[in-house]
Write an enzyme that holds these catalytic residues in place. Structure first.
Site, PDB file in Angstrom:
ATOM      1  N   SER A 147       0.841  -1.206   0.000  1.00 44.69           N
ATOM      2  CA  SER A 147       0.000   0.000   0.000  1.00 44.69           C
ATOM      3  C   SER A 147       0.874   1.252   0.000  1.00 44.69           C
ATOM      4  O   SER A 147       0.577   2.226  -0.700  1.00 44.69           O
ATOM      5  CB  SER A 147      -0.933   0.002   1.218  1.00 44.69           C
ATOM      6  OG  SER A 147      -0.196  -0.065   2.414  1.00 44.69           O
ATOM      7  N   ASP A 205       6.021   2.827   6.690  1.00 42.23           N
ATOM      8  CA  ASP A 205       6.109   2.180   5.374  1.00 42.23           C
ATOM      9  C   ASP A 205       6.365   3.190   4.258  1.00 42.23           C
ATOM     10  O   ASP A 205       7.207   2.960   3.367  1.00 42.23           O
ATOM     11  CB  ASP A 205       4.815   1.411   5.068  1.00 42.23           C
ATOM     12  CG  ASP A 205       4.641   0.180   5.943  1.00 42.23           C
ATOM     13  OD1 ASP A 205       5.453  -0.009   6.861  1.00 42.23           O
ATOM     14  OD2 ASP A 205       3.693  -0.591   5.698  1.00 42.23           O
TER      15      ASP A 205
HETATM   16  N1  LIG Z   1      -0.160  -2.446  -7.065  1.00 43.68           N
HETATM   17  C1  LIG Z   1      -1.244  -1.949  -6.474  1.00 43.68           C
HETATM   18  N2  LIG Z   1      -2.218  -1.389  -7.214  1.00 43.68           N
HETATM   19  C2  LIG Z   1      -3.303  -0.883  -6.599  1.00 43.68           C
HETATM   20  N3  LIG Z   1      -3.533  -0.902  -5.275  1.00 43.68           N
HETATM   21  C3  LIG Z   1      -2.615  -1.441  -4.499  1.00 43.68           C
HETATM   22  C4  LIG Z   1      -1.426  -2.007  -5.051  1.00 43.68           C
HETATM   23  N4  LIG Z   1      -0.694  -2.481  -4.038  1.00 43.68           N
HETATM   24  C5  LIG Z   1      -1.405  -2.238  -2.903  1.00 43.68           C
HETATM   25  N5  LIG Z   1      -2.551  -1.611  -3.171  1.00 43.68           N
HETATM   26  C6  LIG Z   1      -3.576  -1.176  -2.187  1.00 43.68           C
HETATM   27  O1  LIG Z   1      -3.081  -1.483  -0.896  1.00 43.68           O
HETATM   28  C7  LIG Z   1      -3.950  -2.400  -0.204  1.00 43.68           C
HETATM   29  C8  LIG Z   1      -3.129  -3.405   0.598  1.00 43.68           C
HETATM   30  O2  LIG Z   1      -2.600  -2.721   1.661  1.00 43.68           O
HETATM   31  P1  LIG Z   1      -2.369  -3.361   3.091  1.00 43.68           P
HETATM   32  O3  LIG Z   1      -3.603  -4.007   3.601  1.00 43.68           O
HETATM   33  O4  LIG Z   1      -1.768  -2.289   3.885  1.00 43.68           O
HETATM   34  O5  LIG Z   1      -1.294  -4.508   2.818  1.00 43.68           O
HETATM   35  P2  LIG Z   1       0.269  -4.380   2.481  1.00 43.68           P
HETATM   36  O6  LIG Z   1       0.626  -2.933   2.522  1.00 43.68           O
HETATM   37  O7  LIG Z   1       0.925  -5.149   3.558  1.00 43.68           O
HETATM   38  O8  LIG Z   1       0.457  -5.038   1.159  1.00 43.68           O
HETATM   39  C9  LIG Z   1      -4.750  -3.080  -1.304  1.00 43.68           C
HETATM   40  O9  LIG Z   1      -6.005  -3.452  -0.783  1.00 43.68           O
HETATM   41  C10 LIG Z   1      -4.877  -1.967  -2.349  1.00 43.68           C
HETATM   42  O10 LIG Z   1      -5.946  -1.117  -2.024  1.00 43.68           O
HETATM   43  C1  LIG Z   2       1.143  -2.785  11.356  1.00 42.81           C
HETATM   44  C2  LIG Z   2       1.975  -1.630  10.810  1.00 42.81           C
HETATM   45  O1  LIG Z   2       2.970  -1.303  11.785  1.00 42.81           O
HETATM   46  C3  LIG Z   2       2.691  -2.011   9.521  1.00 42.81           C
HETATM   47  C4  LIG Z   2       1.754  -2.450   8.438  1.00 42.81           C
HETATM   48  O2  LIG Z   2       2.468  -2.866   7.299  1.00 42.81           O
HETATM   49  P1  LIG Z   2       1.734  -3.635   6.113  1.00 42.81           P
HETATM   50  O3  LIG Z   2       0.636  -2.772   5.599  1.00 42.81           O
HETATM   51  O4  LIG Z   2       1.202  -4.919   6.673  1.00 42.81           O
HETATM   52  O5  LIG Z   2       2.799  -3.851   5.055  1.00 42.81           O
HETATM   53  C5  LIG Z   2       1.049  -0.432  10.610  1.00 42.81           C
HETATM   54  C6  LIG Z   2       1.762   0.891  10.434  1.00 42.81           C
HETATM   55  O6  LIG Z   2       2.911   1.048  10.872  1.00 42.81           O
HETATM   56  O7  LIG Z   2       1.131   1.803   9.883  1.00 42.81           O
HETATM   57 MG   LIG Z   3       0.130  -1.515   3.999  1.00 43.83          MG
END
Ligand SMILES: Nc1ncnc2c1ncn2[C@@H]1O[C@H](COP(=O)(O)OP(=O)(O)O)[C@@H](O)[C@H]1O
Ligand SMILES: C[C@@](O)(CCOP(=O)(O)O)CC(=O)O
Ligand SMILES: [Mg+2]
Length: 397
Positions: A147, A205
């Site tokens: 994200s 992040d």
């Molecule tokens: N390549 C991408 N294209 C569009 N949206 C994305 C992409 N990568 C991530 N996202 C957005 O970020 C969200 C995932 O974020 P999150 O739950 O924080 O997981 P993480 O950051 O750990 O992958 C997805 O639901 C989507 O909305």
């Molecule tokens: C759980 C947390 O510490 C990290 C979240 O990372 P991710 O979206 O799971 O990649 C939340 C934050 O720092 O905003």
């Molecule tokens: Mg995330």
């Protein structure tokens, strides 16, 4: 009218220690990963902003006059220091035809794009007619900061397209980065995108996605680590889906319910991050095995703490058990609840032991790979510098 094509990228991240605790003001240590999200921006002469996000199945486009009218119609002003308001997000959901409580990846991604596009237009001048494509090497929703990499790419592209920051790539150069001041602006707008997706992010992040390398993060203060040894890390994706937003909200609820029980756990996680930082900064570039027992023990203690605050998952317990049977130490990384775990490999861990652990992890249905950490932050690329896989992905999307 915008006349240049841009390709830029931002890295995902691994949190070594401090996930969740960092949302509550504690220290986190995080490193950039060699997996990146790429964004291509091209001029489109059609008076439209078009966005394609194949990772989450989004293809949308809007007339620029409609976007401009929407931006003018907002009562509250946009600013990178203010959280997106509920009213703003509700208006955007209605505009984009997203149901009120929708939290599917495609809804959050569309909402983050629209928010950033309108907010940046309101502050720096309209985003021109462009065609935006985002493609990622990162798994989505697996704890590797997809994200934030997405939000950093959007912030850098939109700020460049509306002239708020420069386009530093010169003729003949293969890559370029922005100035510190420009990176600070990219980071603050990427944080807004994270706020739309996560609700209440700490900002660690997007800081790693912007600056790359290895850093300590606490309450918005970003400190690059003085020295980072070459760490070998095995990343395992349990493939159990989860949402950072839901997990972060769950931890908050637990802290409110049991403050006297949970706050000491967060303090202990903070102390783990600080201890780990001291060990890492004392280690030589190519460390001998003697430093590893402490790092391993810190992984074990933190993994227990993360279970206590409610972000574990049976798949992560299994991951830890499997690696422990090969003498290796693991913890979850990111928000937990599934997603990815990291396993520390010692310099003297034999390739055979790593292969055996990988085989057992794959037999559980997990995917695992060795990673390189400390990748550069948000970067502009010339098309000729992109590797074949990225070029292929961008051209076929
Ligand atoms: N390549 C991408 N294209 C569009 N949206 C994305 C992409 N990568 C991530 N996202 C957005 O970020 C969200 C995932 O974020 P999150 O739950 O924080 O997981 P993480 O950051 O750990 O992958 C997805 O639901 C989507 O909305
Ligand atoms: C759980 C947390 O510490 C990290 C979240 O990372 P991710 O979206 O799971 O990649 C939340 C934050 O720092 O905003
Ligand atoms: Mg995330």
């Amino acid at each position: 009218m915008w006349e240049r094509s841009l390709v830029l990228s931002a890295p995902g991240k691994v949190i070594l220690h401090g996930e969740h605790a960092v949302v509550h003001g504690k220290v986190a240590l995080a490193v950039a990963l060699d997996l990146r999200t790429f964004l291509r921006l091209r001029p489109s002469g059609e008076g439209r902003v078009c966005v394609r996000l194949p990772g989450v199945g989004v293809v949308r486009s809007w007339d620029t006059p409609r976007l401009q009218a929407l931006r003018r119609g907002f009562a509250a002003d946009f600013d990178e220091s203010k959280s997106p308001s509920v009213e703003q997000l509700d208006t955007l959901k209605e505009f984009a035809g997203i149901a009120a409580g929708a939290s599917a990846p495609e809804s959050l991604a569309t909402l983050a794009f629209l928010y950033m596009c309108l907010a940046i237009s309101a502050k720096y001048g309209d985003v021109p007619s462009v065609d935006i494509l985002v493609w990622s090497e990162l798994p989505t929703g697996a704890g590797l900061g997809s994200s934030a990499a997405f939000a950093v790419c959007l912030a850098a592209a939109l700020l460049t397209a509306c002239g708020a920051i420069s386009c530093p790539l010169k003729e003949g150069e293969s890559t370029a980065r922005w100035t510190e001041e420009e990176l600070t602006l990219i980071n603050s707008w990427a944080f807004q995108g994270e706020r739309v997706i996560h609700g209440n992010p700490s900002g660690v992040d997007n800081a790693v996605g912007t600056w790359g390398g290895a850093l300590r993060y606490q309450s918005g203060k970003i400190t690059p680590l003085k020295r980072v040894p070459t760490l070998r890390i095995l990343l395992t994706n349990t493939k159990v889906p989860r949402s950072t937003k839901v997990l972060v909200a769950g931890v908050k609820e637990k802290i409110l319910k049991f403050p006297a029980i949970m706050n000491p756990v967060l303090d202990s996680i903070d102390a783990i991050s600080q201890e780990c930082q001291s060990v890492l900064e004392a280690m030589p570039a190519n460390p001998s095995p003697e430093y590893y027992p402490v790092l391993e023990e810190l992984f074990d203690i933190n993994q227990h703490h993360l279970n206590v605050i409610g972000v574990g998952h049976p798949s992560l317990d299994r991951l830890c058990r499997v690696t422990a049977s090969h003498g290796l130490h693991s913890k979850l990384t990111g928000a937990g609840g599934g997603g990815c775990g990291i396993t520390l490999l010692r310099p003297d861990t034999s390739p055979l032991a790593v292969e055996a652990a990988k085989r057992d992890l794959c037999a559980c249905g997990f995917e695992c790979w060795e990673t390189n950490i400390g990748a550069p932050g948000v970067t502009l690329h010339s098309s000729s510098s992109l590797n074949a896989e990225v070029l292929h992905a961008l051209s076929k999307s």
